[in-house]
Design a protein around this motif. Structure first.
Motif, PDB file in Angstrom:
ATOM      1  N   LEU A  76      28.618   5.897  23.348  1.00  0.00           N
ATOM      2  CA  LEU A  76      28.199   6.792  24.420  1.00  0.00           C
ATOM      3  C   LEU A  76      26.686   6.706  24.626  1.00  0.00           C
ATOM      4  O   LEU A  76      25.939   6.452  23.669  1.00  0.00           O
ATOM      5  N   PRO A  77      26.219   6.917  25.855  1.00  0.00           N
ATOM      6  CA  PRO A  77      24.772   6.831  26.110  1.00  0.00           C
ATOM      7  C   PRO A  77      24.004   7.901  25.338  1.00  0.00           C
ATOM      8  O   PRO A  77      24.482   9.022  25.167  1.00  0.00           O
ATOM      9  N   GLU A  78      22.836   7.525  24.869  1.00  0.00           N
ATOM     10  CA  GLU A  78      21.969   8.500  24.218  1.00  0.00           C
ATOM     11  C   GLU A  78      21.224   9.307  25.277  1.00  0.00           C
ATOM     12  O   GLU A  78      20.829   8.780  26.311  1.00  0.00           O
ATOM     13  N   THR A 137      23.963  17.666  28.178  1.00  0.00           N
ATOM     14  CA  THR A 137      23.896  16.400  28.907  1.00  0.00           C
ATOM     15  C   THR A 137      24.661  15.292  28.190  1.00  0.00           C
ATOM     16  O   THR A 137      25.196  14.393  28.831  1.00  0.00           O
ATOM     17  N   ALA A 138      24.732  15.364  26.864  1.00  0.00           N
ATOM     18  CA  ALA A 138      25.461  14.331  26.111  1.00  0.00           C
ATOM     19  C   ALA A 138      26.947  14.339  26.461  1.00  0.00           C
ATOM     20  O   ALA A 138      27.576  13.273  26.582  1.00  0.00           O
ATOM     21  N   ILE A 139      27.523  15.527  26.632  1.00  0.00           N
ATOM     22  CA  ILE A 139      28.940  15.603  27.004  1.00  0.00           C
ATOM     23  C   ILE A 139      29.140  15.124  28.437  1.00  0.00           C
ATOM     24  O   ILE A 139      30.114  14.424  28.747  1.00  0.00           O
ATOM     25  N   GLY A 140      28.219  15.481  29.341  1.00  0.00           N
ATOM     26  CA  GLY A 140      28.327  14.994  30.711  1.00  0.00           C
ATOM     27  C   GLY A 140      28.301  13.478  30.778  1.00  0.00           C
ATOM     28  O   GLY A 140      29.139  12.851  31.443  1.00  0.00           O
ATOM     29  N   GLU A 141      27.357  12.864  30.072  1.00  0.00           N
ATOM     30  CA  GLU A 141      27.283  11.409  30.043  1.00  0.00           C
ATOM     31  C   GLU A 141      28.515  10.808  29.383  1.00  0.00           C
ATOM     32  O   GLU A 141      29.029   9.768  29.813  1.00  0.00           O
ATOM     33  N   GLY A 142      28.991  11.463  28.324  1.00  0.00           N
ATOM     34  CA  GLY A 142      30.167  10.964  27.630  1.00  0.00           C
ATOM     35  C   GLY A 142      31.409  10.972  28.496  1.00  0.00           C
ATOM     36  O   GLY A 142      32.208  10.030  28.482  1.00  0.00           O
ATOM     37  N   LEU A 143      31.584  12.034  29.294  1.00  0.00           N
ATOM     38  CA  LEU A 143      32.758  12.113  30.169  1.00  0.00           C
ATOM     39  C   LEU A 143      32.690  11.079  31.284  1.00  0.00           C
ATOM     40  O   LEU A 143      33.712  10.488  31.657  1.00  0.00           O
ATOM     41  N   LEU A 144      31.503  10.849  31.835  1.00  0.00           N
ATOM     42  CA  LEU A 144      31.355   9.809  32.852  1.00  0.00           C
ATOM     43  C   LEU A 144      31.649   8.430  32.265  1.00  0.00           C
ATOM     44  O   LEU A 144      32.300   7.601  32.900  1.00  0.00           O
TER      45      LEU A 144
END
Length: 318
Positions: A76-78, A137-144
């Motif tokens: 996942l993106p940092e 923001t980590a969860i948002g990036e992870g879901l995308l």
């Protein structure tokens, strides 16, 4: 070491150490108060064999039980650790460091991909032990990232929720993940792929107000607390006593907000059945109609060869 420790006889110390070791091998159920050997509890996917109470389970263990041994973890993106320079009783980066050490994960979302029966699936699991599974923001990036992976692989997207809501340390950036997660779901929908949500205890706040309630199918574990505000807050607001099972998964199933309440031990099989209805087997080739049949079905029977039909009519007498 204090004076009491200094004068404690070695035999007493050994007894307390033995008790600590015994507690590490056993878990007391908060529902029925029965002690269960940890090895037996893990074999039951952390479900109490006496009363069926669902204990918390790690994301890695959940992915193993849903996708089997051959699941693959997605990187996942940092994201920035402290975008708002937030500090309460301790700086936000210090909190993140503490939870990363406790859980061994960078943030509150773990994503894996694999097979559920004959169907490919990307599964995103929230970790309540990481800051209450709070949405940042980590969860948002992870879901995308999970949604893009599902679209690229032609796989179903399954999200397992467990959260107390938005992450206060990220302020408005946390709330922005609600529309961003909705975009992730929309990507999967536009690709014609299923989006299934499994709600676990607890699922509340901004998570419930966004991607947790956008599924094509909503499933939940037994006894899970699901809602926006908690029952205690609601009671204090409306000054009325709520039903005993209010906001529990069984109550929401009865009111039509859920499609299934499924025991964790049966979840993989249930998901496999649902995906078998919603999508074709992974790698299956759509069978085309044979050429003559395909041509025959393109024009109505009444329009077939009008000249030939005219030849069959009797000729007028001369």
């Amino acid at each position: 070491m204090n004076w009491l420790t200094d004068i404690t006889p070695p035999g007493i110390k050994k007894m307390f150490r033995a008790q600590d070791d015994q507690q590490a091998l056993w878990t007391r159920c908060p529902s029925c108060e029965q002690m269960t050997f940890n090895r037996d509890l893990e074999a039951e996917q952390m479900v109490c064999p006496n009363c069926g109470h669902h204990h918390p389970i790690t994301p890695v263990m959940r992915l193993f039980h849903l996708l089997g041994e051959e699941w693959e973890r997605l990187e996942l993106p940092e994201t920035p650790d402290d975008p708002l320079k937030f500090k309460d009783t301790k700086p936000y980066p210090a909190r993140l460091k503490d939870y990363r050490k406790r859980t061994g994960e960078r943030d509150a979302l773990v994503v894996g991909k694999g097979m559920l029966g004959e169907r490919a699936a990307v599964v995103a699991v929230q970790n309540f032990k990481f800051m209450g599974g709070s949405m940042g923001t980590a969860i948002g990036e992870g879901l995308l990232t999970a949604a893009d992976a599902a679209v690229d692989a032609g796989a179903a997207l399954i999200v397992v929720t467990a959260s107390g809501g938005a992450r206060m340390q990220e302020g408005i950036l946390s709330l922005m993940q609600m529309p961003r997660s909705t975009i992730a779901v929309q990507k999967v929908r536009e690709a014609g792929l299923p989006y299934v949500v499994i709600l676990t205890n607890p699922t509340t706040g901004g998570v419930t107000a966004s991607y947790a309630m956008l599924g094509d199918v909503h499933m939940a574990e037994p006894g899970a607390l699901i809602g926006f505000a908690g029952p205690r807050v609601i009671e204090q607001t409306i000054r009325e006593k709520l039903p005993e099972d209010f906001q529990k998964s069984e109550y929401l199933l009865d009111k039509g907000m859920l499609d299934r309440v499924t025991d964790r031990r049966e979840m993989a099989a249930e998901l496999g059945n649902i995906l078998s209805v919603l999508m074709a087997p992974t790698g299956a080739v759509q069978r085309e109609l044979p050429e003559p049949i395909a041509e025959a079905t393109t024009q109505p029977a009444n329009d077939a060869a009008p000249e030939a039909a005219a030849d069959e009519l009797p000729k007028a007498a001369e």
